[in-house]
Design a protein around this motif. Structure first.
Motif, PDB file in Angstrom:
ATOM      1  N   ILE A  10       0.824  -1.206   0.000  1.00  0.00           N
ATOM      2  CA  ILE A  10       0.000   0.000   0.000  1.00  0.00           C
ATOM      3  C   ILE A  10       0.862   1.262   0.000  1.00  0.00           C
ATOM      4  N   THR A  11       2.004   1.193   0.672  1.00  0.00           N
ATOM      5  CA  THR A  11       2.917   2.338   0.631  1.00  0.00           C
ATOM      6  C   THR A  11       4.243   1.869   0.033  1.00  0.00           C
ATOM      7  N   GLY A  12       5.193   2.782  -0.071  1.00  0.00           N
ATOM      8  CA  GLY A  12       6.497   2.405  -0.600  1.00  0.00           C
ATOM      9  C   GLY A  12       6.578   2.663  -2.084  1.00  0.00           C
ATOM     10  N   GLU A  13       7.406   1.851  -2.766  1.00  0.00           N
ATOM     11  CA  GLU A  13       7.684   2.202  -4.153  1.00  0.00           C
ATOM     12  C   GLU A  13       6.583   1.785  -5.116  1.00  0.00           C
ATOM     13  N   ALA A  14       5.663   0.911  -4.689  1.00  0.00           N
ATOM     14  CA  ALA A  14       4.646   0.439  -5.639  1.00  0.00           C
ATOM     15  C   ALA A  14       3.232   0.577  -5.072  1.00  0.00           C
ATOM     16  N   PRO A  15       2.820   1.787  -4.675  1.00  0.00           N
ATOM     17  CA  PRO A  15       1.504   1.921  -4.029  1.00  0.00           C
ATOM     18  C   PRO A  15       0.338   1.583  -4.949  1.00  0.00           C
ATOM     19  N   ALA A  16       0.516   1.738  -6.260  1.00  0.00           N
ATOM     20  CA  ALA A  16      -0.588   1.453  -7.169  1.00  0.00           C
ATOM     21  C   ALA A  16      -0.926  -0.027  -7.158  1.00  0.00           C
ATOM     22  N   ILE A  17       0.113  -0.872  -6.999  1.00  0.00           N
ATOM     23  CA  ILE A  17      -0.108  -2.315  -6.954  1.00  0.00           C
ATOM     24  C   ILE A  17      -0.959  -2.672  -5.744  1.00  0.00           C
ATOM     25  N   GLY A  18      -0.577  -2.112  -4.598  1.00  0.00           N
ATOM     26  CA  GLY A  18      -1.325  -2.389  -3.377  1.00  0.00           C
ATOM     27  C   GLY A  18      -2.764  -1.914  -3.482  1.00  0.00           C
ATOM     28  N   ALA A  19      -2.958  -0.736  -4.075  1.00  0.00           N
ATOM     29  CA  ALA A  19      -4.304  -0.182  -4.162  1.00  0.00           C
ATOM     30  C   ALA A  19      -5.209  -1.083  -4.999  1.00  0.00           C
ATOM     31  N   SER A  20      -4.693  -1.536  -6.157  1.00  0.00           N
ATOM     32  CA  SER A  20      -5.501  -2.419  -7.005  1.00  0.00           C
ATOM     33  C   SER A  20      -5.818  -3.723  -6.295  1.00  0.00           C
ATOM     34  N   CYS A  21      -4.802  -4.233  -5.607  1.00  0.00           N
ATOM     35  CA  CYS A  21      -4.949  -5.514  -4.918  1.00  0.00           C
ATOM     36  C   CYS A  21      -6.041  -5.419  -3.860  1.00  0.00           C
ATOM     37  N   VAL A  22      -5.993  -4.357  -3.058  1.00  0.00           N
ATOM     38  CA  VAL A  22      -6.977  -4.189  -1.980  1.00  0.00           C
ATOM     39  C   VAL A  22      -8.366  -3.940  -2.565  1.00  0.00           C
ATOM     40  N   ASN A  23      -8.439  -3.109  -3.615  1.00  0.00           N
ATOM     41  CA  ASN A  23      -9.729  -2.824  -4.246  1.00  0.00           C
ATOM     42  C   ASN A  23     -10.422  -4.097  -4.712  1.00  0.00           C
ATOM     43  N   ALA A  24      -9.661  -4.930  -5.450  1.00  0.00           N
ATOM     44  CA  ALA A  24     -10.263  -6.143  -5.999  1.00  0.00           C
ATOM     45  C   ALA A  24     -10.688  -7.074  -4.877  1.00  0.00           C
ATOM     46  N   ALA A  25      -9.861  -7.169  -3.829  1.00  0.00           N
ATOM     47  CA  ALA A  25     -10.186  -8.058  -2.719  1.00  0.00           C
ATOM     48  C   ALA A  25     -11.483  -7.608  -2.047  1.00  0.00           C
ATOM     49  N   LYS A  26     -11.596  -6.298  -1.812  1.00  0.00           N
ATOM     50  CA  LYS A  26     -12.806  -5.781  -1.161  1.00  0.00           C
ATOM     51  C   LYS A  26     -14.032  -6.067  -2.021  1.00  0.00           C
ATOM     52  N   LEU A  27     -13.868  -5.908  -3.337  1.00  0.00           N
ATOM     53  CA  LEU A  27     -14.978  -6.114  -4.255  1.00  0.00           C
ATOM     54  C   LEU A  27     -15.487  -7.544  -4.159  1.00  0.00           C
ATOM     55  N   LEU A  28     -14.574  -8.506  -4.247  1.00  0.00           N
ATOM     56  CA  LEU A  28     -14.987  -9.908  -4.239  1.00  0.00           C
ATOM     57  C   LEU A  28     -15.612 -10.276  -2.897  1.00  0.00           C
ATOM     58  N   VAL A  29     -15.006  -9.800  -1.814  1.00  0.00           N
ATOM     59  CA  VAL A  29     -15.530 -10.150  -0.491  1.00  0.00           C
ATOM     60  C   VAL A  29     -16.943  -9.588  -0.324  1.00  0.00           C
ATOM     61  N   ALA A  30     -17.150  -8.371  -0.805  1.00  0.00           N
ATOM     62  CA  ALA A  30     -18.485  -7.783  -0.712  1.00  0.00           C
ATOM     63  C   ALA A  30     -19.481  -8.601  -1.532  1.00  0.00           C
ATOM     64  N   GLU A  31     -19.059  -9.031  -2.717  1.00  0.00           N
ATOM     65  CA  GLU A  31     -19.948  -9.840  -3.567  1.00  0.00           C
ATOM     66  C   GLU A  31     -20.336 -11.140  -2.869  1.00  0.00           C
ATOM     67  N   VAL A  32     -19.322 -11.812  -2.303  1.00  0.00           N
ATOM     68  CA  VAL A  32     -19.584 -13.105  -1.665  1.00  0.00           C
ATOM     69  C   VAL A  32     -20.490 -12.921  -0.456  1.00  0.00           C
ATOM     70  N   ASN A  33     -20.207 -11.886   0.345  1.00  0.00           N
ATOM     71  CA  ASN A  33     -21.006 -11.682   1.553  1.00  0.00           C
ATOM     72  C   ASN A  33     -22.445 -11.308   1.220  1.00  0.00           C
ATOM     73  N   GLN A  34     -22.627 -10.562   0.135  1.00  0.00           N
ATOM     74  CA  GLN A  34     -23.985 -10.190  -0.250  1.00  0.00           C
ATOM     75  C   GLN A  34     -24.792 -11.414  -0.646  1.00  0.00           C
ATOM     76  N   SER A  35     -24.118 -12.364  -1.261  1.00  0.00           N
ATOM     77  CA  SER A  35     -24.840 -13.564  -1.673  1.00  0.00           C
ATOM     78  C   SER A  35     -24.938 -14.570  -0.523  1.00  0.00           C
ATOM     79  N   GLY A  36     -24.608 -14.154   0.670  1.00  0.00           N
ATOM     80  CA  GLY A  36     -24.870 -15.005   1.825  1.00  0.00           C
ATOM     81  C   GLY A  36     -23.673 -15.712   2.408  1.00  0.00           C
ATOM     82  N   GLY A  37     -22.507 -15.518   1.836  1.00  0.00           N
ATOM     83  CA  GLY A  37     -21.306 -16.119   2.415  1.00  0.00           C
ATOM     84  C   GLY A  37     -21.057 -17.520   1.892  1.00  0.00           C
ATOM     85  N   ILE A  38     -20.205 -18.240   2.606  1.00  0.00           N
ATOM     86  CA  ILE A  38     -19.784 -19.562   2.143  1.00  0.00           C
ATOM     87  C   ILE A  38     -20.258 -20.616   3.138  1.00  0.00           C
ATOM     88  N   ASN A  39     -20.681 -21.747   2.601  1.00  0.00           N
ATOM     89  CA  ASN A  39     -21.083 -22.858   3.446  1.00  0.00           C
ATOM     90  C   ASN A  39     -19.862 -23.624   3.903  1.00  0.00           C
TER      91      ASN A  39
END
Lengths: 291, 388, 344
Positions: free
Chosen positions: B37-66
């Motif tokens: 997230i910080t340091g020489e490659a902050p854009a990499i961290g930002a994309s990584c966190v964004n995508a992770a949040k997106l998927l987790v929100a999608e999964v949780n909205q559909s009720g989570g995992i059995n």
């Protein structure tokens, strides 16, 4: 031959940008004997300010340049007022550490706001001039031209105006200057503003020449410009200029002859060699030691 | 010992208690993100966190995992490794030992991923690096695979030979020059691999120039390259540097065609005004936004509506890496780390937004298709898919 | 009055307590100190058993930081120079020790290998500290700061050009040898040696150089040998810290030892307070723990930390413990010394 001429132009462009930033270090050092390590980050803010202004209203270069310089100059003075004035009488090292801290704060706030690198819009139609096999872009001429103009302007201010006289007097004796009725605090603020404005202009020009800007761009360039100021003799305006062009030329020459990984090695070795033979920089004078 | 010394011991003790006191309250599945997230490659961290949040929100909205008959929601624990090896090791320790995550995603850059993989390996926790291409991320020094470490991307071993063949067969290049970032892991190995493959395919490498991360002025190197007169310029460089290199190269009068690899894939490199210098360039990529797959379309629109910009390859690979973790948890049907690693090792095929993953037996590097794109009028245009 | 009270508090040490009871023997104090150290050693062996890896990792980092911080304090605090190149010595120590554990003698038993590697790292760093010391004879202040900076850059880009140690891609496959007891051992050794050094003839010489170099010379202080000694010792321990760091992280690359690493060490020194061993300890502890505790704030932790530093510098320019010392870090003879009010 044209190959060498091309490299000379490259060196000139790099040196001009180093010079503009190095002047900011030297000005502040001359007045307060303090190294303002946040200066590299003011440079970075210069690029971002220009980007922000352009995002609000697309304005031509000759308006955005003074606007950026005023904004960054103001920020420089603000920094002095908030962070450096309270510790002016503290040990010198506290001031250095404070400036390091301020630099980190500025840099990381920018990072928090904009983690992705930003791209600078093109402010002028680019055209290249060819003669005798050399390619010079209009941008390179602009960078060198604007830098030289600003430097001449600064030299004029320092040498021929009352503000300049006050700045020179301050660098001799801060206490005495206050006794003579010169508003020392205001002059110091103005010096920071002047240095900041130059740094801001450098940031803008740099962003025009290399249009990808990120929050960390100030660190490396800032340190390099600082090195340039020291090679020339810190505190000396002309020394800063000289040092910047020497550094720019050395970097380009070393990349031309050797693999690029040796560039820093060569540039810093040169610095070491210069400091071994001229311990206070090329144009610097050793401080008077009172026994 | 006097009072002050004892007070500092109290301070240490208190802080350690504070550090140790983050225990879960409700039953959730914790996934750790070790990002730059910080340091020489902050854009990499930002994309990584964004995508992770997106998927987790999608999964949780559909009720989570059995899991074992119980619906459980996902929770992300995000750590910032500052793009530094030492901090990434600290973050790995914290995520695995302290926050008790079931799996760790990241780090992305190899200088962080390699030391972190040692931690994941020794503590028996599944780690999937979305983007690290260094062989040593998933392999031990003797060449065998680490038990717990996987990656979601292809390696340069696969990518650059295909790229070199493409350059010779389709672009009819014979004299290549290379300009690369020597201080970064991935461009460095890509450059060397490409040089080898290009020579093997019958081409000639006329100039090899380098720079270091953070450089903005390449005119000295490019002037040297111009003198060698290549017809192809391979630029394995992070996307920050590419527009600058292209701009400066064209201004110096270099007419050679540019060739890039997967690190070019951020749409940023063409949307800016200097993007037109890249017109007519080719590069290889992990995925294409123009793909017709419904999963890619959905990912693209969701990501754009959430963050206002199209996803880059790191976002896509992170999305797939977490997809792999979810798949393993479902297969294992438990939150036991060993069971999850075992389930992950048994996955042979997985289709994600970056295409189909094929995991050969006992191989932790997926076999994936390589997509060749070209840049045309400021857009990425799909050219072809190359199978390994 | 305040100063008087301070002085009295300073005098109250475990030894004095025994004196009041009529136990004159200084061996008892000595035994007590050894006992406390051993207790710490036992604790360092037990902590990894009872706490998780992360806690152990943070404690090791804390000790490494303390070693770095106290060794830089020697140059920046006691001698009054401004060195920004400390990460270079750390890098040299880290690389040399890694070369020994990976390439030269990987088969040696760990009990010999580890101290050998770390000491070798220290010696290599100390050796390279010599030319830097020679340069410091001629120039001072900001110019010396630049010399150390360029030295750091030269070491970093030098390492990037040596493919034997992996070049810019880094040195892989270092065994994990740094354990908490070992780190504790090196930490105690560092503090013990530096405490004695600072209170020796050399230590007083460099303090004199800080206050006034010309006066010191006039008083017969051999400034050159004192500077040489200081640089060598300081770089030795930075090398030791580098050795510990390399065997802790198991991976080193040149960009780990950049100007930011130096800045972090500087921050620790000035946060804790210059010219003080206790200050270095406090600085390292506060910095390391704060860094970990603020992790949930993401990027903003990197704003909060410098902000705290700036506020500290404004309201307490000498740092938390500047020029003051805990009694147990002072030899008995110099304890009566009050607060050092000298100006840098």
């Amino acid at each position: 031959m044209d190959y060498i001429a091309q490299q000379v132009i490259n060196a000139f462009q790099l040196g001009s940008i180093y010079a503009l930033i190095a002047l900011g270090y030297s000005l502040v050092y001359g007045v307060l004997s303090m190294i303002n390590f946040a200066h590299g980050d003011l440079f970075m803010l210069g690029a971002f300010t220009c980007l922000l202004l352009e995002a609000i209203v697309p304005i031509p270069l000759w308006i955005v340049l003074p606007l950026t310089m005023i904004t960054i100059g103001f920020l420089g003075a603000l920094l002095e007022r908030l962070a450096y004035r309270p510790i002016r009488n503290a040990p010198r090292v506290s001031a250095i550490i404070t400036s390091l801290g301020c630099g980190l704060i500025i840099e990381n706030i920018t990072l928090a706001i904009s983690p992705y690198p930003r791209h600078m819009p093109t402010l002028l139609q680019n055209s290249t001039i060819h003669f005798y096999g050399i390619t010079i872009s209009f941008l390179q001429i602009l960078v060198v031209g604007v830098s030289l103009t600003l430097m001449l302007l600064l030299d004029f201010i320092i040498r021929f105006t009352s503000l300049g006289m006050a700045i020179r007097a301050l660098s001799c004796d801060r206490v005495m200057v206050s006794l003579l009725g010169i508003p020392a605090n205001r002059i110091i603020s103005l010096t920071f503003a002047l240095g900041g404005a130059l740094g801001g202009a450098a940031g803008l020009l740099y962003a025009l020449a290399y249009p990808v800007i990120s929050s960390s761009m100030g660190i490396l360039i800032g340190w390099k410009a600082f090195v340039a100021a020291v090679i020339g003799g810190i505190g000396s305006i002309r020394g800063a200029l000289l040092g910047a062009y020497i550094l720019g030329t050395t970097e380009v020459i070393s990349v031309t002859i050797l693999p690029s990984t040796y560039r820093d090695l060569i540039a810093y070795s040169l610095l070491l060699i210069i400091l071994v033979f001229k311990p206070y920089g090329i144009l610097g004078e050793p401080p008077l030691q009172k026994v | 010992m006097n009072k002050q010394a004892i007070s500092i011991l109290y301070l240490i003790f208190f802080s350690l208690c504070l550090l140790a006191s983050c225990h879960p309250t409700k039953p959730v599945i914790k996934i750790g993100i070790n990002a730059e997230i910080t340091g020489e490659a902050p854009a990499i961290g930002a994309s990584c966190v964004n995508a992770a949040k997106l998927l987790v929100a999608e999964v949780n909205q559909s009720g989570g995992i059995n899991v074992a008959g119980k619906k459980m929601s996902l929770e992300l624990v995000i750590g910032d490794n500052g793009s530094k090896p030492d901090e990434s090791v600290a973050i790995s320790q914290r995520l695995i030992a302290q926050n008790e995550v079931v799996a760790m995603i990241g780090p992305n850059i190899s200088s962080c991923a390699v030391p972190s993989s040692e931690i994941a390996e020794s503590m028996g926790c599944l780690m999937i690096s979305p983007w690290s291409t260094n062989l040593r991320t998933t392999r031990n020094s003797n060449g065998s695979f680490k038990k717990n470490v996987f990656r979601a991307c292809f390696t340069e071993l696969v990518e650059t030979p295909l790229l070199a063949r493409f350059a010779i067969n389709h672009l009819h290049a014979s004299q290549a020059a290379i300009l690369y970032d020597i201080s970064s892991e991935s461009p460095n190995s890509a450059a060397h691999q490409f040089q080898k493959s290009f020579l093997k395919e019958g081409g000639k490498v006329v100039a090899t120039e380098t720079y270091t991360t953070g450089d903005r002025d390449f005119s000295a190197q490019l002037t040297k390259i111009k003198a060698a007169n290549p017809d192809l310029l391979f630029i394995p460089a992070y996307y920050n540097d590419v527009p600058l290199i292209a701009q400066q190269a064209r201004r110096l009068g270099i007419t050679a065609r540019f060739l890039g690899y997967n690190s070019w894939s951020t749409p940023d490199i063409v949307t800016l005004d200097t993007g037109h210098y890249l017109n007519g360039s080719y590069f290889s990529n992990h995925f294409s936004l123009e793909s017709d797959l419904p999963a890619v379309k959905k990912f693209n629109t969701n990501y754009q509506s959430a963050y206002g910009q199209p996803p880059d390859d790191i976002a896509a690979l992170t999305y797939d890496a977490i997809g792999l973790v979810i798949e393993s948890i479902k297969k294992a049907d438990s939150l036991n780390r060993t069971a999850i690693v075992q389930a992950m090792s048994n996955i042979e095929q997985f289709s994600g937004v970056t295409g189909d993953f094929i995991f050969l037996k006992d191989n932790h590097d997926p076999l994936k298709n390589i997509i060749i794109l070209t840049i045309n009028d400021g857009r990425f245009v799909y050219v072809e898919t190359v199978k390994p | 009055m305040q100063q008087q009270a301070n002085k009295e508090e300073r005098l109250r040490s475990p030894g004095d307590a025994f004196n009041k009871r009529g136990l004159q023997s200084k061996y008892i104090v000595w035994l007590q100190n050894i006992g406390l150290l051993l207790l710490g050693g036992v604790a360092s062996m037990l902590i990894p058993k009872f706490f998780n890896n992360y806690i152990t990792f943070v404690l090791i980092t804390l000790i490494i930081n303390a070693i770095l911080c106290v060794s830089l304090n020697l140059i920046n605090g006691y001698m009054g120079e401004f060195s920004v190149g400390h990460a270079a010595f750390m890098a040299l120590g880290a690389y040399s020790s890694a070369i020994i554990t990976v390439k030269i003698a990987p088969t040696l038993p760990i009990f010999f290998l580890f101290p050998l590697a770390v000491t070798a790292g220290g010696f290599v760093a100390a050796l390279v500290g010599v030319p830097l010391a020679i340069l410091s004879f001629k120039t001072r202040g900001d110019y010396l700061a630049i010399i150390t900076l360029s030295f750091l850059m030269i070491v970093k880009s030098g390492l990037e050009n040596i493919s034997y140690v992996g070049g810019p891609r880094g040195f892989l496959g270092i065994p994990q040898l740094t354990t908490l007891p070992w780190a504790y051992f090196w930490g105690v050794l560092t503090f013990w040696i530096l405490r004695n050094f600072i209170n020796s003839k050399w230590g007083r010489s460099i303090t004199a150089i800080r206050e006034d170099e010309i006066a010191a010379q006039a008083m017969g202080v051999s400034t050159r040998s004192a500077k040489m000694m200081t640089f060598v010792i300081s770089s030795f321990f930075a090398g030791v810290a580098g050795g510990l760091f390399a065997q802790q992280i198991q991976f080193i690359n040149p960009s780990s030892f950049d100007i930011l690493k130096s800045t972090n060490i500087l921050v620790m020194v000035y946060l804790g307070g210059v010219g003080s061993l206790s200050g270095s300890l406090v600085g390292a502890v506060v910095f390391t723990l704060l860094y970990q505790l603020l992790q949930p704030f993401g990027v903003w932790r990197l704003v909060i930390m410098p902000l705290l530093l700036v506020l500290l510098m404004i309201f307490r320019p000498r740092g938390i413990m500047g020029f003051r010392e805990w009694t147990w870090l002072q030899p008995k003879e110099s304890r009566t010394k009050g607060v050092d009010h000298s100006v840098l």
